[in-house]
Scaffold this active site. Structure first.
Site, PDB file in Angstrom:
ATOM      1  N   GLN A 283       0.814  -1.225   0.000  1.00 26.37           N
ATOM      2  CA  GLN A 283       0.000   0.000   0.000  1.00 26.37           C
ATOM      3  C   GLN A 283       0.845   1.271   0.000  1.00 26.37           C
ATOM      4  O   GLN A 283       0.338   2.344  -0.334  1.00 26.37           O
ATOM      5  CB  GLN A 283      -0.926   0.018   1.224  1.00 26.37           C
ATOM      6  CG  GLN A 283      -2.002  -1.051   1.174  1.00 26.37           C
ATOM      7  CD  GLN A 283      -2.819  -1.079   2.445  1.00 26.37           C
ATOM      8  OE1 GLN A 283      -2.416  -1.678   3.424  1.00 26.37           O
ATOM      9  NE2 GLN A 283      -3.951  -0.402   2.444  1.00 26.37           N
TER      10      GLN A 283
ATOM     11  N   CYS B 246     -10.604  -0.399   3.937  1.00 22.89           N
ATOM     12  CA  CYS B 246      -9.199  -0.451   3.513  1.00 22.89           C
ATOM     13  C   CYS B 246      -8.713   0.971   3.312  1.00 22.89           C
ATOM     14  O   CYS B 246      -9.407   1.789   2.702  1.00 22.89           O
ATOM     15  CB  CYS B 246      -9.070  -1.241   2.208  1.00 22.89           C
ATOM     16  SG  CYS B 246      -7.376  -1.378   1.615  1.00 22.89           S
ATOM     17  N   LEU B 247      -7.515   1.247   3.812  1.00 23.47           N
ATOM     18  CA  LEU B 247      -6.956   2.597   3.672  1.00 23.47           C
ATOM     19  C   LEU B 247      -6.720   2.953   2.207  1.00 23.47           C
ATOM     20  O   LEU B 247      -6.636   4.126   1.866  1.00 23.47           O
ATOM     21  CB  LEU B 247      -5.647   2.707   4.464  1.00 23.47           C
ATOM     22  CG  LEU B 247      -5.795   2.584   5.992  1.00 23.47           C
ATOM     23  CD1 LEU B 247      -4.425   2.542   6.655  1.00 23.47           C
ATOM     24  CD2 LEU B 247      -6.635   3.727   6.547  1.00 23.47           C
TER      25      LEU B 247
ATOM     26  N   HIS C 285      -6.511  -9.979   5.344  1.00 30.67           N
ATOM     27  CA  HIS C 285      -6.642  -8.772   4.513  1.00 30.67           C
ATOM     28  C   HIS C 285      -5.249  -8.267   4.093  1.00 30.67           C
ATOM     29  O   HIS C 285      -5.027  -7.949   2.914  1.00 30.67           O
ATOM     30  CB  HIS C 285      -7.414  -7.718   5.324  1.00 30.67           C
ATOM     31  CG  HIS C 285      -7.565  -6.377   4.678  1.00 30.67           C
ATOM     32  ND1 HIS C 285      -8.783  -5.861   4.292  1.00 30.67           N
ATOM     33  CD2 HIS C 285      -6.665  -5.416   4.357  1.00 30.67           C
ATOM     34  CE1 HIS C 285      -8.612  -4.660   3.768  1.00 30.67           C
ATOM     35  NE2 HIS C 285      -7.335  -4.365   3.790  1.00 30.67           N
TER      36      HIS C 285
HETATM   37  O1  GNR Z   1      -7.853   0.010   9.007  1.00 33.50           O
HETATM   38  C1  GNR Z   1      -8.339  -1.020   8.514  1.00 33.50           C
HETATM   39  N1  GNR Z   1      -9.464  -1.539   9.045  1.00 33.50           N
HETATM   40  C2  GNR Z   1      -9.982  -2.764   8.697  1.00 33.50           C
HETATM   41  C3  GNR Z   1     -11.272  -3.073   9.093  1.00 33.50           C
HETATM   42  C4  GNR Z   1     -11.824  -4.295   8.799  1.00 33.50           C
HETATM   43  C5  GNR Z   1     -11.090  -5.231   8.099  1.00 33.50           C
HETATM   44  C6  GNR Z   1      -9.806  -4.937   7.670  1.00 33.50           C
HETATM   45  C7  GNR Z   1      -9.255  -3.724   7.980  1.00 33.50           C
HETATM   46  S1  GNR Z   1      -7.640  -3.367   7.478  1.00 33.50           S
HETATM   47  C8  GNR Z   1      -7.694  -1.637   7.328  1.00 33.50           C
HETATM   48  C9  GNR Z   1      -6.329  -1.066   7.039  1.00 33.50           C
HETATM   49  C10 GNR Z   1      -5.877  -1.544   5.678  1.00 33.50           C
HETATM   50  O2  GNR Z   1      -6.310  -1.133   4.635  1.00 33.50           O
HETATM   51  N2  GNR Z   1      -5.003  -2.490   5.649  1.00 33.50           N
HETATM   52  O3  GNR Z   1      -4.601  -2.998   4.467  1.00 33.50           O
HETATM   53 NI    NI Z   2      -6.197  -2.716   3.104  1.00 31.26          NI
END
Ligand code: GNR
Ligand code: NI
Length: 167
Positions: free
Chosen positions: A51, A91-92, A133
């Site tokens: 990322q 996801c960020l 994830h």
């Molecule tokens: O911050 C994040 N929260 C989240 C919430 C539920 C399932 C997975 C995540 S991971 C995410 C951060 C991110 O994008 N990691 O790749």
């Molecule tokens: Ni993510």
């Protein structure tokens, strides 16, 4: 320490497959520090090197309430998975999108820690979701890839519009 730029879906660089780390040296420790700072600043509960456009198998996770439970996984391998659970994921790299994904309920992962020492961890619940994830990111996979084609198309359109607005 530095806050790194996070790639936004559907950036093609998010589909890069990460390579194993050869040696956990000072440059890797620096990367981990920067990734942790970037994750906390976002704020998020996990971040994969993919990322931040570094295509090495490095993950940071902190699911603790007070942000004092940093977990580092270098060259992680899933050695066992069991059961299934649905979780509404975000996801960020896909800001503002939350969708339910089905994943294993418990996972066993083998990885190296920040000192290059191997460890094995059995995780369940949110930690198991997060590990899966993040390991997907290292394989060039984003949680959106699990959704229907219709949802994927809508999310792509929304993200491109958002990108134009922020440009
Ligand atoms: O911050 C994040 N929260 C989240 C919430 C539920 C399932 C997975 C995540 S991971 C995410 C951060 C991110 O994008 N990691 O790749
Ligand atoms: Ni993510």
């Amino acid at each position: 320490m530095a806050i790194l730029d996070i790639l936004n879906y559907p950036d093609p660089r998010l589909y890069t497959v990460a390579k194993p780390v050869k040696e956990v040296d000072a440059s890797i420790r620096r990367l981990v520090e920067d990734m942790a700072q970037t994750m906390y600043a976002a704020p998020g509960i996990g971040l994969a090197a993919t990322q931040v456009n570094v295509h090495l198998q490095v993950i940071v996770i902190d699911i603790s309430e007070d942000k004092n439970g940093l977990q580092v996984f270098i060259n992680p391998k899933l050695v066992n998975k069991c059961g299934s659970q649905d979780y509404e994921e975000g996801c960020l790299s896909v800001p503002g999108v939350y969708e339910t994904v089905t994943r294993a309920e418990t996972v066993t992962v083998e990885a190296l820690d920040i000192n290059g020492k191997p460890f094995t961890l059995e995780a369940e619940g949110l930690l198991a979701v997060c590990i899966q994830h993040e390991m997907d990111h290292l394989q060039g996979k984003v949680f959106v890839d699990y959704l229907s084609q219709l949802k994927q198309t809508r999310i792509k359109t929304r993200m491109k519009k958002r990108q134009r607005e922020f440009a």
